[in-house]
Design a protein around this motif. Structure first.
Motif, PDB file in Angstrom:
ATOM      1  N   GLY A   1      41.048 -51.002  16.855  1.00 35.72           N
ATOM      2  CA  GLY A   1      40.349 -50.110  17.822  1.00 35.72           C
ATOM      3  C   GLY A   1      39.851 -48.840  17.036  1.00 35.72           C
ATOM      4  N   PHE A   2      39.302 -47.857  17.913  1.00 35.86           N
ATOM      5  CA  PHE A   2      38.914 -46.755  17.256  1.00 35.86           C
ATOM      6  C   PHE A   2      39.026 -45.564  18.349  1.00 35.86           C
ATOM      7  CE2 PHE A   2      35.854 -43.298  16.420  1.00 35.86           C
ATOM      8  CZ  PHE A   2      36.212 -43.143  15.087  1.00 35.86           C
ATOM      9  N   ILE A   3      39.255 -44.335  17.846  1.00 31.64           N
ATOM     10  CA  ILE A   3      39.055 -43.175  18.945  1.00 31.64           C
ATOM     11  C   ILE A   3      38.735 -41.976  18.100  1.00 31.64           C
ATOM     12  CG2 ILE A   3      41.588 -42.757  19.034  1.00 31.64           C
ATOM     13  CD1 ILE A   3      41.229 -41.929  21.839  1.00 31.64           C
ATOM     14  N   PHE A   4      37.932 -41.270  18.745  1.00 32.98           N
ATOM     15  CA  PHE A   4      37.567 -40.033  18.236  1.00 32.98           C
ATOM     16  C   PHE A   4      37.857 -38.844  19.380  1.00 32.98           C
ATOM     17  CE2 PHE A   4      35.412 -36.047  17.704  1.00 32.98           C
ATOM     18  CZ  PHE A   4      34.976 -35.741  16.456  1.00 32.98           C
ATOM     19  N   TRP A   5      39.042 -38.190  19.233  1.00 35.53           N
ATOM     20  CA  TRP A   5      39.591 -37.253  20.368  1.00 35.53           C
ATOM     21  C   TRP A   5      39.857 -35.796  19.553  1.00 35.53           C
ATOM     22  CZ3 TRP A   5      45.006 -38.638  22.518  1.00 35.53           C
ATOM     23  CH2 TRP A   5      45.297 -37.857  23.740  1.00 35.53           C
ATOM     24  N   ASN A   6      39.155 -34.773  20.401  1.00 31.03           N
ATOM     25  CA  ASN A   6      39.592 -33.351  20.178  1.00 31.03           C
ATOM     26  C   ASN A   6      40.889 -33.107  21.006  1.00 31.03           C
ATOM     27  OD1 ASN A   6      37.559 -32.185  18.361  1.00 31.03           O
ATOM     28  ND2 ASN A   6      36.121 -33.110  20.318  1.00 31.03           N
TER      29      ASN A   6
ATOM     30  N   TYR B   1      27.292 -34.159   2.511  1.00 29.02           N
ATOM     31  CA  TYR B   1      28.253 -35.248   2.215  1.00 29.02           C
ATOM     32  C   TYR B   1      28.455 -35.632   3.850  1.00 29.02           C
ATOM     33  CZ  TYR B   1      28.687 -34.011  -2.467  1.00 29.02           C
ATOM     34  OH  TYR B   1      28.357 -33.991  -3.957  1.00 29.02           O
ATOM     35  N   ILE B   2      28.294 -34.643   4.686  1.00 30.76           N
ATOM     36  CA  ILE B   2      28.625 -34.983   6.169  1.00 30.76           C
ATOM     37  C   ILE B   2      27.381 -35.731   6.496  1.00 30.76           C
ATOM     38  CG2 ILE B   2      28.403 -33.890   8.366  1.00 30.76           C
ATOM     39  CD1 ILE B   2      30.967 -33.861   7.557  1.00 30.76           C
ATOM     40  N   LEU B   3      26.016 -35.365   6.120  1.00 32.49           N
ATOM     41  CA  LEU B   3      25.000 -36.138   6.608  1.00 32.49           C
ATOM     42  C   LEU B   3      25.061 -37.746   6.066  1.00 32.49           C
ATOM     43  CD1 LEU B   3      22.095 -33.641   6.109  1.00 32.49           C
ATOM     44  CD2 LEU B   3      23.163 -34.277   8.261  1.00 32.49           C
ATOM     45  N   GLN B   4      25.589 -37.810   4.838  1.00 33.99           N
ATOM     46  CA  GLN B   4      26.062 -39.294   4.205  1.00 33.99           C
ATOM     47  C   GLN B   4      26.854 -39.902   5.205  1.00 33.99           C
ATOM     48  OE1 GLN B   4      26.556 -38.900  -0.035  1.00 33.99           O
ATOM     49  NE2 GLN B   4      24.970 -37.706  -0.182  1.00 33.99           N
ATOM     50  N   ALA B   5      28.271 -39.257   5.503  1.00 38.25           N
ATOM     51  CA  ALA B   5      29.000 -39.841   6.274  1.00 38.25           C
ATOM     52  C   ALA B   5      28.631 -40.292   7.690  1.00 38.25           C
ATOM     53  CB  ALA B   5      30.208 -38.991   6.315  1.00 38.25           C
ATOM     54  N   SER B   6      27.812 -39.513   8.180  1.00 39.82           N
ATOM     55  CA  SER B   6      27.492 -39.502   9.481  1.00 39.82           C
ATOM     56  C   SER B   6      26.324 -40.914   9.416  1.00 39.82           C
ATOM     57  CB  SER B   6      26.377 -38.554   9.842  1.00 39.82           C
ATOM     58  OG  SER B   6      25.581 -38.824  11.127  1.00 39.82           O
TER      59      SER B   6
ATOM     60  N   TRP C   1      31.457 -30.647  14.062  1.00 41.39           N
ATOM     61  CA  TRP C   1      32.887 -30.427  13.466  1.00 41.39           C
ATOM     62  C   TRP C   1      32.691 -29.438  12.088  1.00 41.39           C
ATOM     63  CZ3 TRP C   1      36.249 -34.282  11.121  1.00 41.39           C
ATOM     64  CH2 TRP C   1      37.729 -33.733  10.445  1.00 41.39           C
ATOM     65  N   PHE C   2      31.651 -30.066  11.302  1.00 38.26           N
ATOM     66  CA  PHE C   2      31.366 -29.315  10.310  1.00 38.26           C
ATOM     67  C   PHE C   2      30.985 -27.559  10.582  1.00 38.26           C
ATOM     68  CE2 PHE C   2      28.592 -27.654   6.934  1.00 38.26           C
ATOM     69  CZ  PHE C   2      29.254 -27.962   5.623  1.00 38.26           C
ATOM     70  N   ASN C   3      30.141 -27.686  11.486  1.00 43.57           N
ATOM     71  CA  ASN C   3      29.591 -26.311  11.751  1.00 43.57           C
ATOM     72  C   ASN C   3      30.354 -25.521  12.386  1.00 43.57           C
ATOM     73  OD1 ASN C   3      27.025 -27.055  10.809  1.00 43.57           O
ATOM     74  ND2 ASN C   3      26.429 -28.004  12.562  1.00 43.57           N
TER      75      ASN C   3
ATOM     76  N   THR D   1      31.144 -40.416  16.779  1.00 44.02           N
ATOM     77  CA  THR D   1      31.590 -39.816  15.680  1.00 44.02           C
ATOM     78  C   THR D   1      30.736 -39.231  14.662  1.00 44.02           C
ATOM     79  OG1 THR D   1      33.624 -40.886  16.132  1.00 44.02           O
ATOM     80  CG2 THR D   1      33.561 -39.578  13.863  1.00 44.02           C
ATOM     81  N   SER D   2      29.371 -40.132  14.547  1.00 44.77           N
ATOM     82  CA  SER D   2      28.501 -39.901  13.376  1.00 44.77           C
ATOM     83  C   SER D   2      27.756 -38.774  13.757  1.00 44.77           C
ATOM     84  CB  SER D   2      27.384 -41.020  13.577  1.00 44.77           C
ATOM     85  OG  SER D   2      26.801 -41.062  14.490  1.00 44.77           O
ATOM     86  N   SER D   3      27.772 -38.224  15.276  1.00 45.49           N
ATOM     87  CA  SER D   3      27.176 -37.041  15.449  1.00 45.49           C
ATOM     88  C   SER D   3      28.255 -35.796  15.753  1.00 45.49           C
ATOM     89  CB  SER D   3      26.368 -36.952  16.839  1.00 45.49           C
ATOM     90  OG  SER D   3      27.072 -37.425  17.681  1.00 45.49           O
ATOM     91  N   GLU D   4      29.539 -36.167  15.963  1.00 39.29           N
ATOM     92  CA  GLU D   4      30.362 -35.360  16.386  1.00 39.29           C
ATOM     93  C   GLU D   4      30.990 -34.441  14.945  1.00 39.29           C
ATOM     94  OE1 GLU D   4      31.997 -33.957  19.140  1.00 39.29           O
ATOM     95  OE2 GLU D   4      30.616 -35.068  20.276  1.00 39.29           O
TER      96      GLU D   4
END
Length: 343
Positions: free
Chosen positions: A60-65, A318-323, A238-240, A231-234
């Motif tokens: 599965g997958f989850i992105f959670w604050n 590096y964040i842009l690459q990961a995105s 997060w970085f900012n 997550t690609s945009s989140e």
């Protein structure tokens, strides 16, 4: 059960100490499969960790604050508790799960089971476990308990955490009773054989199709392939906004690759589950799915490595690459699970 019969059953008993001596600890990387695998071994069911993860319909997958964490939680599996429920159902086992709000009753219940020779699965907040070198609040952690004395509980945890470990009874009580996201009320569980045998050749296709259906129909956009795309945009947000880039991304990278929460570890497990399944069943769709997850697992490791670079350099590139990689992963996982859903 008297002391003589306890001794004959492979237990060692003293007035204030009980250790299940014929323990066969599971050697796993992920906490719930390690705990449940240890319970299964007591039933003489020997399956690999990838097979348990697959039979648990675990991908599965989850992105959670989460309020309890200073940075987002990135999870690569289905929600806690359900994995073991799925394993029990697919293997025709009797799963007993109990909770209580009473700390005293919670310990007495587990103690009684251990005294009878039963290894018990526990759900915990690992922040309180004294063998964790970098404690953090995560209440969806699992371990199997196989003994205790006046001061300590003896547990089986993942190989990263030391495999056979101990923590004080006080710390265990706090870990079991902690509140917050993913927490339960002193949850413990046991597994027993039923009168129905299991057939891997039937259980595997069922588990794969169930997992694919669940994965491809996320109820909200931060789950499944949609969650990976989000997550690609989140991660850019997060970085900012992060107040501690070094620690946030370093810890997340470690969790994702090694500690059994994020993408890379679970994709490795699912890849290997599909390999075992193809070897047994020779179904072409499973082979194609396995080949897809070879690439997907490598891409997740690339994301982890980029998070590590962010931690060391604080460089936005590096964040842009990961995105970009996360967008690709989202598409590839969707395609792979659609294929597997057709077996």
């Amino acid at each position: 059960m008297n002391k003589n019969s306890l001794k004959n059953s492979g237990l060692k008993i003293e007035e204030s100490k009980m250790i299940i001596e014929n323990l066969k600890p599971f050697d796993g990387q992920h906490c719930e499969t390690t705990a449940t695998g240890t319970l299964l071994r007591q039933l003489n069911i020997e399956l690999s960790e990838p097979m348990l993860f697959g039979l648990g319909e675990g991908l599965g997958f989850i992105f959670w604050n989460m309020k309890s964490m200073n940075f987002p939680f990135i999870g690569g599996r289905i929600k806690p508790d359900v994995l073991t429920q799925n394993i029990a159902r697919n293997l025709n086992l009797e799963l007993t799960v109990k909770e209580t709000s009473s700390t005293e009753k919670a310990w007495e219940n587990v103690k009684t089971l251990i005294n009878s020779g039963q290894i018990v699965g526990l759900k915990l907040d690992c922040f309180h476990l004294e063998y964790f070198s970098r404690p953090f609040h995560f209440a969806g952690h699992y371990a199997a308990i196989y003994g205790y004395d006046n001061d300590n509980a003896f547990l089986v945890d993942t190989k990263q955490q030391g495999r056979q470990v101990k923590t004080t009874l006080k710390s265990l009580a706090m870990a079991r009773a902690e509140k917050g996201p993913m927490a339960s009320k002193n949850l413990f569980y046991t597994l027993k054989l039923s009168d129905k045998k299991f057939d891997l050749k039937k259980a595997i296709p069922t588990a794969i199709k169930n997992n694919a259906t669940e994965y491809l129909n996320p109820p909200i956009t931060n789950i499944g392939y949609k969650g990976i795309y989000k997550t690609s945009s989140e991660i850019i947000k997060w970085f900012n906004t992060s107040k501690d880039l070094e620690n946030d991304f370093k810890t997340t990278a470690a969790l994702m690759e090694k500690a059994g929460t994020g993408g890379a570890l679970f994709r490795n497990l699912y890849r290997d589950f599909l390999k075992e399944s193809y070897d047994l069943l020779q179904i072409d769709e499973i082979k194609c799915g396995q080949e897809a997850f070879v690439e997907i697992a490598e891409l997740w490791t690339s994301v982890v490595q980029l998070f590590e670079k962010v931690s060391h350099t604080k460089d936005f590139k590096y964040i842009l690459q990961a995105s970009d990689i996360l967008k690709s992963i989202s598409s590839k996982e969707k395609q792979a699970m659609e294929l597997l859903g057709r077996i």
